[in-house]
Design a protein around this motif. Structure first.
Motif, mmCIF file in Angstrom:
data_model
loop_
_atom_site.group_PDB
_atom_site.id
_atom_site.type_symbol
_atom_site.label_atom_id
_atom_site.label_comp_id
_atom_site.label_asym_id
_atom_site.label_seq_id
_atom_site.Cartn_x
_atom_site.Cartn_y
_atom_site.Cartn_z
ATOM 1 N N UNK A 69 53.912 51.421 36.370
ATOM 2 C CA UNK A 69 53.088 52.179 35.418
ATOM 3 C C UNK A 69 52.888 51.390 34.118
ATOM 4 N N UNK A 70 53.915 50.649 33.716
ATOM 5 C CA UNK A 70 53.788 49.888 32.459
ATOM 6 C C UNK A 70 52.703 48.824 32.594
ATOM 7 N N UNK A 71 52.706 48.149 33.717
ATOM 8 C CA UNK A 71 51.682 47.101 33.909
ATOM 9 C C UNK A 71 50.284 47.743 33.901
ATOM 10 N N UNK A 72 50.145 48.847 34.618
ATOM 11 C CA UNK A 72 48.827 49.511 34.671
ATOM 12 C C UNK A 72 48.367 49.923 33.271
ATOM 13 N N UNK A 73 49.246 50.581 32.527
ATOM 14 C CA UNK A 73 48.835 51.136 31.231
ATOM 15 C C UNK A 73 48.611 50.041 30.181
ATOM 16 N N UNK A 74 49.505 49.069 30.137
ATOM 17 C CA UNK A 74 49.344 48.041 29.097
ATOM 18 C C UNK A 74 48.113 47.172 29.371
ATOM 19 N N UNK A 75 47.824 46.951 30.644
ATOM 20 C CA UNK A 75 46.614 46.176 30.968
ATOM 21 C C UNK A 75 45.385 46.947 30.502
ATOM 22 N N UNK A 76 45.425 48.245 30.699
ATOM 23 C CA UNK A 76 44.297 49.089 30.273
ATOM 24 C C UNK A 76 44.165 49.079 28.739
ATOM 25 N N UNK A 77 45.299 49.199 28.049
ATOM 26 C CA UNK A 77 45.270 49.250 26.576
ATOM 27 C C UNK A 77 44.772 47.940 25.968
ATOM 28 N N UNK A 78 45.139 46.827 26.605
ATOM 29 C CA UNK A 78 44.693 45.521 26.086
ATOM 30 C C UNK A 78 43.180 45.458 25.976
ATOM 31 N N UNK A 79 42.505 46.199 26.864
ATOM 32 C CA UNK A 79 41.035 46.128 26.888
ATOM 33 C C UNK A 79 40.407 47.020 25.824
#
Ligand SMILES: Nc1nc2c(ncn2[C@@H]2O[C@H](COP(=O)(O)OP(=O)(O)O)[C@@H](O)[C@H]2O)c(=O)[nH]1
Ligand SMILES: Nc1ncnc2c1ncn2[C@@H]1O[C@H](COP(=O)(O)OP(=O)(O)O)[C@@H](O)[C@H]1O
Length: 231
Positions: A69-79
């Motif tokens: 979940x961390x990878x999914x969310x942080x990747x999304x936030x970076x954008x």
């Protein structure tokens, strides 16, 4: 105040009203609402690698592993570099909160406290329109036609993890895991706890709190908009 990007998090057990309140905040303050649960369900529907893995946990009422979940969310936030945002459902564990902290500072954390019995009742009667995320409560804010979304006329579904056996497991798990996250944000001085059994009574407090930090998109409309619930 209006120019700075604003980052908010809403915490609370399943059924505490995070999604409902997040939709109001997003509408009133123009924040992008990011729900980890919706994001996981999108991944499940799209059959992504993360989605296939997440499904096994969600169906049992368990949390998805932190690294997934961390990878999914942080990747999304970076954008999202130009819009203020509100996270709903993430972070849920201390590991997740620390990972988020390592990428940005959170301005405000709202923590919802709702009694256990109220949560159980709400979750077992929650139905959603999967495409839009619109939520209904079969006793409290039912759709005009049973089982049908008011706006699109499409069928409503019950999340696998809102079925009674799974609900109890989710609520038990939440308690222990949330405390260190709440303590972390308390220590950082950004935590605001709100208690109550009704979203409509909690909402004015949250609205006033956010007005001290960020300018509403349309103050007139948000103050006078009719409550979603009549309780
Ligand atoms: N009875 C009642 N139901 C509510 C209230 N606020 C939200 N709900 C319903 O309770 C369920 C859980 O709310 P939701 O926003 O999805 O909570 P979340 O799991 O924390 O995101 C949904 O079916 C909502 O429509 C309230 O004040 N009273
Ligand atoms: N931050 C997260 N960490 C681990 N699992 C998560 C996270 N967010 C969502 N999930 C998984 O997705 C399920 C549904 O999440 P969500 O829709 O946020 O539930 P609710 O709105 O009922 O609190 C959770 O029960 C959990 O299995």
């Amino acid at each position: 105040m209006a120019d700075k990007l604003f980052r908010a998090v809403i915490l609370g057990p399943p059924g505490s009203g995070k999604g409902t309140i997040s939709q109001r905040i997003a509408q009133c303050f123009g924040l992008q609402h990011l729900s980890s649960g919706d994001f996981l369900r999108e991944n499940i529907t799209a059959n992504t690698e993360a989605g296939v893995l997440a499904k096994r946990y969600i169906e049992q009422g368990l949390l998805v592993p932190d690294h997934v979940i961390t990878r999914l969310m942080l990747t999304r936030l970076e954008k999202i570099t130009r819009q203020s945002w509100l996270l709903d459902g993430f972070p849920r564990t201390l590991v997740q909160a620390e990972a988020l902290n390592s990428t940005c500072d959170v301005d405000v954390v709202i923590s919802l406290n709702v009694p256990f019995e109220t949560l159980k009742e709400r979750l077992s009667t929650r139905w959603v329109h999967p495409t839009s995320g619109r939520m209904y409560n079969m006793e409290f804010n039912p759709p005009h036609i049973h089982g049908i979304d008011d706006v699109t006329g499409e069928p409503l579904v019950q999340h696998e993890d809102d079925k009674p056996d799974v609900v109890a497991a989710r609520l038990r798990e939440y308690k222990g895991i949330a405390k260190p996250v709440i303590d972390l944000y308390k220590k950082e001085g950004v935590l605001h706890s709100v208690s109550g059994t009704e979203t409509n009574k909690i909402w004015p407090y949250i609205y006033s709190l956010l007005c001290t930090k960020i300018t509403p998109v349309d103050p007139e409309e948000s103050q006078h908009s009719p409550p979603l619930y009549s309780q």
